[in-house]
Design a protein around this motif. Structure first.
Motif, PDB file in Angstrom:
ATOM      1  N   ASN A 459       4.233  -3.023  -6.892  1.00 54.85           N
ATOM      2  CA  ASN A 459       3.501  -2.934  -5.624  1.00 54.85           C
ATOM      3  C   ASN A 459       3.677  -4.212  -4.787  1.00 54.85           C
ATOM      4  O   ASN A 459       2.696  -4.935  -4.514  1.00 54.85           O
ATOM      5  CB  ASN A 459       2.015  -2.677  -5.880  1.00 54.85           C
ATOM      6  CG  ASN A 459       1.754  -1.368  -6.598  1.00 54.85           C
ATOM      7  OD1 ASN A 459       1.689  -0.303  -5.979  1.00 54.85           O
ATOM      8  ND2 ASN A 459       1.600  -1.442  -7.922  1.00 54.85           N
ATOM      9  N   PRO A 460       4.889  -4.508  -4.379  1.00 52.10           N
ATOM     10  CA  PRO A 460       5.136  -5.756  -3.622  1.00 52.10           C
ATOM     11  C   PRO A 460       4.385  -5.812  -2.289  1.00 52.10           C
ATOM     12  O   PRO A 460       3.932  -6.876  -1.874  1.00 52.10           O
ATOM     13  CB  PRO A 460       6.655  -5.748  -3.403  1.00 52.10           C
ATOM     14  CG  PRO A 460       7.063  -4.307  -3.544  1.00 52.10           C
ATOM     15  CD  PRO A 460       6.133  -3.740  -4.562  1.00 52.10           C
ATOM     16  N   SER A 461       4.240  -4.659  -1.613  1.00 51.69           N
ATOM     17  CA  SER A 461       3.545  -4.678  -0.320  1.00 51.69           C
ATOM     18  C   SER A 461       2.068  -5.039  -0.492  1.00 51.69           C
ATOM     19  O   SER A 461       1.487  -5.756   0.334  1.00 51.69           O
ATOM     20  CB  SER A 461       3.684  -3.320   0.372  1.00 51.69           C
ATOM     21  OG  SER A 461       3.088  -2.296  -0.424  1.00 51.69           O
ATOM     22  N   GLN A 462       1.462  -4.530  -1.572  1.00 53.42           N
ATOM     23  CA  GLN A 462       0.067  -4.857  -1.844  1.00 53.42           C
ATOM     24  C   GLN A 462      -0.107  -6.336  -2.184  1.00 53.42           C
ATOM     25  O   GLN A 462      -1.118  -6.954  -1.849  1.00 53.42           O
ATOM     26  CB  GLN A 462      -0.478  -4.006  -3.006  1.00 53.42           C
ATOM     27  CG  GLN A 462      -0.778  -2.561  -2.657  1.00 53.42           C
ATOM     28  CD  GLN A 462      -1.952  -2.451  -1.706  1.00 53.42           C
ATOM     29  OE1 GLN A 462      -1.745  -2.084  -0.540  1.00 53.42           O
ATOM     30  NE2 GLN A 462      -3.138  -2.776  -2.148  1.00 53.42           N
ATOM     31  N   GLU A 464       1.679  -8.815  -0.927  1.00 54.52           N
ATOM     32  CA  GLU A 464       1.697  -9.564   0.329  1.00 54.52           C
ATOM     33  C   GLU A 464       0.351  -9.472   1.050  1.00 54.52           C
ATOM     34  O   GLU A 464      -0.155 -10.449   1.589  1.00 54.52           O
ATOM     35  CB  GLU A 464       2.814  -9.033   1.233  1.00 54.52           C
ATOM     36  CG  GLU A 464       4.226  -9.287   0.701  1.00 54.52           C
ATOM     37  CD  GLU A 464       4.477 -10.763   0.431  1.00 54.52           C
ATOM     38  OE1 GLU A 464       4.073 -11.612   1.269  1.00 54.52           O
ATOM     39  OE2 GLU A 464       5.038 -11.089  -0.624  1.00 54.52           O
ATOM     40  N   LYS A 465      -0.223  -8.271   1.054  1.00 54.08           N
ATOM     41  CA  LYS A 465      -1.529  -8.097   1.703  1.00 54.08           C
ATOM     42  C   LYS A 465      -2.611  -8.917   0.998  1.00 54.08           C
ATOM     43  O   LYS A 465      -3.495  -9.504   1.644  1.00 54.08           O
ATOM     44  CB  LYS A 465      -1.926  -6.628   1.695  1.00 54.08           C
ATOM     45  CG  LYS A 465      -1.066  -5.748   2.577  1.00 54.08           C
ATOM     46  CD  LYS A 465      -1.511  -4.291   2.467  1.00 54.08           C
ATOM     47  CE  LYS A 465      -0.620  -3.371   3.309  1.00 54.08           C
ATOM     48  NZ  LYS A 465      -1.014  -1.955   3.167  1.00 54.08           N
ATOM     49  N   LYS A 467      -2.251 -11.651  -0.652  1.00 53.01           N
ATOM     50  CA  LYS A 467      -2.079 -13.089  -0.414  1.00 53.01           C
ATOM     51  C   LYS A 467      -2.689 -13.491   0.921  1.00 53.01           C
ATOM     52  O   LYS A 467      -3.182 -14.603   1.086  1.00 53.01           O
ATOM     53  CB  LYS A 467      -0.602 -13.451  -0.459  1.00 53.01           C
ATOM     54  CG  LYS A 467      -0.030 -13.441  -1.877  1.00 53.01           C
ATOM     55  CD  LYS A 467       1.421 -13.858  -1.900  1.00 53.01           C
ATOM     56  CE  LYS A 467       1.950 -13.905  -3.346  1.00 53.01           C
ATOM     57  NZ  LYS A 467       3.364 -14.312  -3.409  1.00 53.01           N
TER      58      LYS A 467
END
Length: 502
Positions: A459-462, A464-465, A467
């Motif tokens: 879940n890379p997009s999660q 980033e969010k 962070k």
């Protein structure tokens, strides 16, 4: 001891009245003595027996039959007096109260008017956490109950069941210290609680083993204070008695209805007649039963068949030594020993059986955690199923075992609730269930870290969010708990997720 504030009674404000009125209430509670035999005979007191099967010759009023005092009933009355911090009269005597009623075969009731066995005492009524009000007890006397007339079995005849005739009653008479419907109900609740702790009355209102006569009057503001100064009842207004109340809800409704009735009469320029009334819960009103009798109307005189009752102080002292820990003392101890709030301690000490259950669970464990599980999980489930603590399928040892597993970190709170459900419905040893069903909490940080890494990688997009907004880290915690079937240690999960997300 609890840090209690004693509030002066606040008079009930009656809405809808043209002027200001204060409400004054006194109560006469009839408590059936917990005894296997009647007051003056050896006949059984068992509830639910066939009509007229628990009747001795003396109960039936047969000629020549003499009463023989039941010593145990006297002991129960003394025990009650001691529990209410009342004066025990070493000399008391029985009187005949003469009146005709179909279910009173003798034509009189043996009671105690002039020399009751128990004198002045008190009840501390809990109105809110840390707030109590004192209701003074004027006297407690013992007397025999009447039978029961039944009018709904035949359209043309009435029937009489004498099973209750001669059953021992304690009449507990309060001073007019109660000032509102809620306080009246709270007084009966507290009195019932004390009697049940003492074992002198089972308090079963549905069976008629505890019932109250409520004396209600209204007066102008300031008149009650004059009564306190002079002890002249004339300041309190004319009272009416509402008979045979056996429900806390009906007691409150009846008082409110009767107070409004009296105020309406007075504000229309009339006068209240002293009388005995009955409460009709369907119509929400009280109705006249008979004019209120005074003592002389009953032609009281000393009972010629019974000698005065003389007891020794040593006997009273012996009874005092056997008294159990009473609700107020137990509540104070639970607050001090287990660190409970007064509210939680009140809930846990409401019934002696519940208090004993909790104490077994809490001894040697975290008292607050034990209270939380007993009140919220166990009591909540039992109430939902309309069961009492004595019907609990989860023993104190089993619930204690669940708490031990939580404290050791073997199971999480979520797993503990699942485990409780299994024990409640299936029974069994909590530790063995956890072991056999693989419910043990995962505390291996390496294993937890591996699951965290897998979820972060997927879940890379999660990431980033999260962070940008650290509050979104909770999403990862939820995913880890889901992936581990709720078995991962929540604290460890939170720490590892926070570290991984920087």
């Amino acid at each position: 001891m609890l840090d209690l504030t004693y509030e002066a009674p606040k008079p009930k404000v009656i809405s809808g009245a043209k002027e200001d009125w204060e409400l004054v209430i006194g109560m006469e509670v009839h408590a059936q003595v917990a005894s296997n035999a009647k007051l003056f005979s050896g006949a059984s007191t068992r509830f639910g027996a066939e009509p007229n099967s628990n009747v001795a010759f003396i109960d039936a009023g047969m000629p020549g039959m003499l009463p023989v005092i039941n010593e145990f009933c006297v002991e129960q009355a003394v025990r009650t007096g001691l529990g209410l911090k009342a004066e025990i009269n070493l000399f008391s005597a029985f009187d005949r109260k003469n009146y005709f009623y179909p279910d009173l075969p003798q034509g009189y009731q043996i009671s105690q008017l002039y020399h009751p066995i128990v004198g002045e005492g008190e009840v501390l009524v809990d109105m809110a956490p840390g707030v109590a009000r004192k209701v003074r007890i004027e006297r407690i006397h013992i007397e025999q109950d009447a039978g029961k007339s039944i009018h709904d079995m035949d359209p043309h005849m009435s029937f009489v069941d004498l099973n209750r005739t001669g059953v021992a009653l304690m009449e507990i008479v309060s001073r007019p210290d109660i000032r509102g419907p809620e306080e009246a109900a709270a007084y009966v609740v507290k009195l019932r609680q004390i009697l049940r702790y003492l074992g002198t009355c089972d308090g079963n209102m549905q069976n008629g083993n505890l019932r109250a006569d409520v004396n209600v009057s209204v007066c102008r503001p300031g008149q009650y204070e004059k009564y306190q100064e002079t002890q002249d009842f004339a300041h309190l207004g004319t009272r009416c008695e509402i008979k045979n109340m056996n429900s806390m809800r009906f007691i409150q409704q009846a008082i409110d209805c009767e107070a409004r009735r009296q105020i309406a009469i007075l504000e229309d320029g009339g006068s209240v007649d002293q009388e005995t009334r009955l409460f009709d819960p369907d119509k929400g009103e009280t109705r006249s039963m008979r004019s209120k009798e005074e003592a002389h109307d009953y032609r009281y005189f000393p009972c010629p068949d019974l000698l005065p009752l003389e007891i020794e102080q040593a006997w009273v002292d012996g009874i005092a030594e056997t008294l159990p820990e009473l609700p107020d003392e137990k509540k104070a101890r639970f607050v001090g020993d287990f660190g409970l709030t007064e509210y939680d301690a009140s809930v846990l000490t409401a019934e002696a059986e519940a208090a004993a259950y909790f104490e077994e669970v809490a001894t040697g464990r975290d008292g607050k955690l034990a209270a939380n599980w007993v009140i919220n999980e166990l009591f909540g489930r039992l109430k939902k199923e309309d069961h009492g603590i004595t019907e609990s399928p989860v023993s104190a040892a089993q619930l204690g075992g669940i708490i031990d597993l939580i404290s050791k970190g073997d199971i999480s709170g979520k797993i503990a609730k699942d485990l409780f459900e299994i024990v409640y419905t299936e029974g069994g040893d909590p530790a063995e269930i956890v072991e056999s069903r693989g419910m043990k909490q995962v505390t291996d940080t390496g294993a937890i870290e591996k699951v965290v890494d897998e979820i972060i990688e997927a879940n890379p997009s999660q990431v980033e969010k999260a962070k940008i907004n650290p509050k979104l880290a909770g999403w990862f915690v939820g995913q880890v708990m889901k992936a581990t079937g709720g078995k991962a240690n929540p604290k460890a999960v939170n720490e590892i997720v926070a570290e991984k997300l920087g």
